[in-house]
Scaffold this motif. Structure first.
Motif, PDB file in Angstrom:
ATOM      1  N   ILE A  25      11.770   9.439   9.152  1.00 57.21           N
ATOM      2  CA  ILE A  25      10.534   8.778   9.585  1.00 57.21           C
ATOM      3  C   ILE A  25       9.435   9.831   9.740  1.00 57.21           C
ATOM      4  N   ASN A  26       9.161  10.545   8.669  1.00 56.31           N
ATOM      5  CA  ASN A  26       8.081  11.519   8.648  1.00 56.31           C
ATOM      6  C   ASN A  26       6.740  10.808   8.474  1.00 56.31           C
ATOM      7  N   THR A  27       5.648  11.497   8.787  1.00 54.69           N
ATOM      8  CA  THR A  27       4.348  10.828   8.717  1.00 54.69           C
ATOM      9  C   THR A  27       3.952  10.481   7.288  1.00 54.69           C
ATOM     10  N   ASP A  28       4.551  11.140   6.306  1.00 57.13           N
ATOM     11  CA  ASP A  28       4.262  10.772   4.915  1.00 57.13           C
ATOM     12  C   ASP A  28       5.112   9.587   4.456  1.00 57.13           C
ATOM     13  N   ASN A  29       6.002   9.107   5.309  1.00 56.38           N
ATOM     14  CA  ASN A  29       6.844   7.950   4.986  1.00 56.38           C
ATOM     15  C   ASN A  29       6.461   6.714   5.785  1.00 56.38           C
ATOM     16  N   VAL A  30       5.309   6.744   6.449  1.00 56.04           N
ATOM     17  CA  VAL A  30       4.845   5.601   7.232  1.00 56.04           C
ATOM     18  C   VAL A  30       3.455   5.225   6.728  1.00 56.04           C
ATOM     19  N   THR A  31       3.318   3.981   6.252  1.00 57.29           N
ATOM     20  CA  THR A  31       2.036   3.521   5.725  1.00 57.29           C
ATOM     21  C   THR A  31       1.256   2.774   6.789  1.00 57.29           C
ATOM     22  N   ILE A  32      -0.047   2.670   6.583  1.00 54.85           N
ATOM     23  CA  ILE A  32      -0.906   1.987   7.558  1.00 54.85           C
ATOM     24  C   ILE A  32      -0.722   0.472   7.513  1.00 54.85           C
ATOM     25  N   THR A  33      -0.094  -0.041   6.460  1.00 57.04           N
ATOM     26  CA  THR A  33       0.187  -1.477   6.401  1.00 57.04           C
ATOM     27  C   THR A  33       1.547  -1.825   6.999  1.00 57.04           C
ATOM     28  N   GLY A  34       2.312  -0.830   7.414  1.00 54.18           N
ATOM     29  CA  GLY A  34       3.577  -1.103   8.087  1.00 54.18           C
ATOM     30  C   GLY A  34       4.590  -1.774   7.197  1.00 54.18           C
ATOM     31  N   SER A  69       0.844  -1.200   0.000  1.00 56.46           N
ATOM     32  CA  SER A  69       0.000   0.000   0.000  1.00 56.46           C
ATOM     33  C   SER A  69       0.870   1.237   0.000  1.00 56.46           C
ATOM     34  N   HIS A  70       0.319   2.339  -0.529  1.00 55.55           N
ATOM     35  CA  HIS A  70       0.952   3.651  -0.418  1.00 55.55           C
ATOM     36  C   HIS A  70       0.049   4.627   0.340  1.00 55.55           C
ATOM     37  N   ILE A  71      -0.866   4.092   1.156  1.00 56.03           N
ATOM     38  CA  ILE A  71      -1.716   4.944   1.989  1.00 56.03           C
ATOM     39  C   ILE A  71      -0.960   5.243   3.270  1.00 56.03           C
ATOM     40  N   ARG A  72      -0.659   6.496   3.457  1.00 56.38           N
ATOM     41  CA  ARG A  72       0.219   6.957   4.529  1.00 56.38           C
ATOM     42  C   ARG A  72      -0.581   7.539   5.688  1.00 56.38           C
ATOM     43  N   ILE A  73       0.092   7.696   6.825  1.00 59.26           N
ATOM     44  CA  ILE A  73      -0.505   8.486   7.900  1.00 59.26           C
ATOM     45  C   ILE A  73      -0.837   9.870   7.369  1.00 59.26           C
ATOM     46  N   GLY A  74       0.036  10.433   6.537  1.00 59.22           N
ATOM     47  CA  GLY A  74      -0.203  11.743   5.959  1.00 59.22           C
ATOM     48  C   GLY A  74      -1.436  11.816   5.078  1.00 59.22           C
ATOM     49  N   THR A  75      -1.890  10.679   4.525  1.00 58.83           N
ATOM     50  CA  THR A  75      -3.128  10.659   3.751  1.00 58.83           C
ATOM     51  C   THR A  75      -4.305  11.019   4.648  1.00 58.83           C
ATOM     52  N   PHE A  76      -4.304  10.510   5.857  1.00 62.62           N
ATOM     53  CA  PHE A  76      -5.343  10.837   6.836  1.00 62.62           C
ATOM     54  C   PHE A  76      -5.185  12.271   7.332  1.00 62.62           C
ATOM     55  N   GLN A  77      -3.954  12.699   7.523  1.00 62.36           N
ATOM     56  CA  GLN A  77      -3.726  14.050   8.030  1.00 62.36           C
ATOM     57  C   GLN A  77      -4.285  15.110   7.091  1.00 62.36           C
ATOM     58  N   PHE A 112      -7.344   1.202  13.696  1.00 61.82           N
ATOM     59  CA  PHE A 112      -6.194   1.843  14.341  1.00 61.82           C
ATOM     60  C   PHE A 112      -5.343   0.813  15.075  1.00 61.82           C
ATOM     61  N   GLU A 113      -5.977  -0.144  15.730  1.00 58.94           N
ATOM     62  CA  GLU A 113      -5.215  -1.191  16.415  1.00 58.94           C
ATOM     63  C   GLU A 113      -4.331  -1.953  15.432  1.00 58.94           C
ATOM     64  N   ARG A 114      -4.870  -2.265  14.274  1.00 55.21           N
ATOM     65  CA  ARG A 114      -4.087  -3.019  13.301  1.00 55.21           C
ATOM     66  C   ARG A 114      -2.985  -2.163  12.689  1.00 55.21           C
ATOM     67  N   ALA A 115      -3.283  -0.893  12.449  1.00 55.26           N
ATOM     68  CA  ALA A 115      -2.238  -0.004  11.936  1.00 55.26           C
ATOM     69  C   ALA A 115      -1.089   0.090  12.936  1.00 55.26           C
ATOM     70  N   CYS A 116      -1.408   0.212  14.229  1.00 52.66           N
ATOM     71  CA  CYS A 116      -0.359   0.280  15.250  1.00 52.66           C
ATOM     72  C   CYS A 116       0.450  -1.014  15.290  1.00 52.66           C
ATOM     73  N   ALA A 117      -0.221  -2.145  15.197  1.00 50.55           N
ATOM     74  CA  ALA A 117       0.498  -3.424  15.206  1.00 50.55           C
ATOM     75  C   ALA A 117       1.400  -3.540  13.982  1.00 50.55           C
ATOM     76  N   ASN A 118       0.907  -3.088  12.832  1.00 45.95           N
ATOM     77  CA  ASN A 118       1.716  -3.142  11.611  1.00 45.95           C
ATOM     78  C   ASN A 118       2.967  -2.284  11.734  1.00 45.95           C
ATOM     79  N   VAL A 119       2.803  -1.083  12.251  1.00 43.24           N
ATOM     80  CA  VAL A 119       3.942  -0.169  12.370  1.00 43.24           C
ATOM     81  C   VAL A 119       4.915  -0.656  13.436  1.00 43.24           C
TER      82      VAL A 119
END
Length: 488
Positions: free
Chosen positions: A257-266, A186-194, A233-240
């Motif tokens: 390790i910026n928020t645009d460089n961290v994906t929800i799939t870890g 995936s390329h869906i980032r924390i920054g996508t949500f932000q 969110f629990e799964r995103a945290c476990a992935n990361v």
């Protein structure tokens, strides 16, 4: 043009389902030259693209002619992000795009083919949208060794030199250009949500959460919005946390390790100023532009937790703030457990048989290992090389160049832990790799691999290193297939 092997290619285009508020349709750059430098035949075979000729490969991954059944035009993804903890609302894919999506025929996962260096987009911010050849060469090396060391990483799928002269302030210029294609979950980032939180767009925020659950975490689905948001969110945290634990066990420093460089799939991706550790050093910094060590090796777990806290803030309108906070507070334990598992995986050792939910002895064992490494200065990869398989490697470790470090009293608790555990079938101590030297990729080695390419267009040392990495991955059971040098 020959069609890909459609008996295995499972094309998809699910990102379009999110709607045009999430991306911009863009045109790829037209390059003056296309020289194929790398094609990942192992992963290409797996996803049904291995039968492409070099000419057809370049057509898809250099000129970006669409893959049948996938995206008809490239999509530059929109996102924001914290960069070194400063919020930037002007981000987005500035030199890349989502080129195609497909399904992994082996496990059914949705996969992205995305680019780096493919030209300008609405988010380029005045930059040229290009990638230096050296940057591409470094990324192929990084992803290869991380995969060999058991890290969930993007895969460098294609590297094509593109015949342009680029000017950069941080390396000798003019320098050669390239375009990279990477394969990721995936390329869906924390920054996508932000970005959606910044815009106050709760409708699309809900759409994004549900999209992520549907395609990446289907077991998190619940009819109640609050419950499924929390499960997401629990799964995103476990992935990361898993990614962070794997980084540590691999001796890897990401650098940015910026928020645009961290994906929800870890899945680890986007390799700029990375480093592999020579020795265990929590203060080791990869990026020259990180003078305070915000993303130093030992601070990577804190950085990941901080980023996940930003994701939790985005989700506040959709679920209970208190429950989100509780998940964030549990990150340190998630990380410790992930690091313990990654460490045991690197050593090919089974965990001790304990009561369910009681990993205490294994946590203590992992802590003892890194305490010993920090105190002794043992070369990072040498330790894992010498002791893979625990008791199966005791005699071999006794012949190591650093065997004296294993003879002291400070190593005694580590030795006891190693010998108390059972090797897994992947230990493979008789593999020829373990009769030689550990495969490393320190910064001086990378520079030495680049020098003959820059000076004489001599790629032989680079390919030799990729073969070495492939052998290491084969020995450790982490590579899906062996290395095949392109006949090109």
């Amino acid at each position: 043009m020959a069609e890909p092997d459609d008996t295995r290619l499972l094309a998809a285009r699910h990102h379009e389902e999110l709607g045009d508020a999430f991306f911009d349709v863009v045109e790829p750059a037209r390059f003056p030259q296309h020289i194929l430098r790398w094609r990942n035949d192992a992963w290409a075979d797996r996803v049904g693209l291995g039968a492409l000729s070099d000419e057809d490969w370049i057509a898809h991954f250099g000129r970006f002619e669409p893959l049948p059944g996938s995206l008809e035009r490239p999509l530059a993804l929109r996102y924001h992000g914290h960069q070194f903890r400063n919020y930037n609302p002007d981000l987005g894919d500035g030199r890349g795009f989502l080129f195609a999506q497909l399904r992994d025929p082996v496990d059914g996962r949705l996969l992205d083919l995305a680019t780096k260096g493919s030209g300008e987009t609405p988010w380029s911010r005045g930059a040229d949208g290009r990638l230096t050849l050296k940057g591409g060469v470094r990324e192929v090396l990084a992803t290869g060794l991380l995969e060999a060391r058991g890290v969930d990483t993007s895969k460098s799928f294609s590297l094509i030199e593109t015949g342009e002269n680029l000017y950069r302030g941080d390396e000798p210029s003019p320098t050669r250009s390239s375009v990279l294609v990477r394969l990721s979950h995936s390329h869906i980032r924390i920054g996508t949500f932000q970005r959606l939180a910044y815009l106050g767009d709760q409708a699309n925020l809900r759409r994004l959460v549900d999209h992520c659950i549907r395609h990446y975490m289907p077991d998190a689905w619940a009819e109640d919005e609050s419950a499924r948001t929390l499960a997401f969110f629990e799964r995103a945290c476990a992935n990361v946390a898993r990614m962070g634990g794997q980084w540590t066990a691999a001796g890897f420093v990401h650098g940015v390790i910026n928020t645009d460089n961290v994906t929800i799939t870890g899945e680890s991706f986007d390799y700029g100023p990375y480093r592999f550790l020579p020795v265990y050093d929590p203060k080791f910094v990869a990026a020259y532009f990180d003078p305070v060590g915000l993303y130093a090796f030992g601070r990577q777990p804190n950085a990941l937790r901080w980023n996940l806290t930003r994701l939790a803030e985005c989700l506040l309108p959709l679920t209970s703030p208190g429950r989100l906070e509780g998940v964030v507070k549990g990150f340190d334990l998630l990380f410790a457990e992930a690091l313990t598992k990654a460490t045991l995986d690197r050593l090919a050792l089974d965990p001790l048989a304990l009561e369910p939910g009681d990993p205490g002895a294994d946590l203590d064992f992992a802590s003892a290992i890194y305490g010993f490494m920090a105190a002794s200065g043992v070369p990072f990869e040498r330790f894992f090389f010498d002791w893979r398989g625990g008791p199966a490697s005791e005699r071999r470790a006794a012949d190591s160049p650093v065997a004296d470090l294993y003879a002291g009293a400070e190593f005694a608790p580590v030795r006891a832990g190693l010998l108390a555990r059972t090797p897994t079938p992947s230990a493979n101590p008789s593999h020829p790799y373990f009769q030689g030297e550990p495969c490393t990729l320190l910064i001086d080695e990378i520079e030495a691999l680049w020098a003959p390419i820059a000076e004489a267009d001599d790629w032989s040392a680079w390919h030799a290193k990729l073969r070495e990495i492939a052998v290491a991955g084969e020995a450790m059971g982490t590579a899906i297939a062996g290395y095949r040098r392109p006949s090109r």
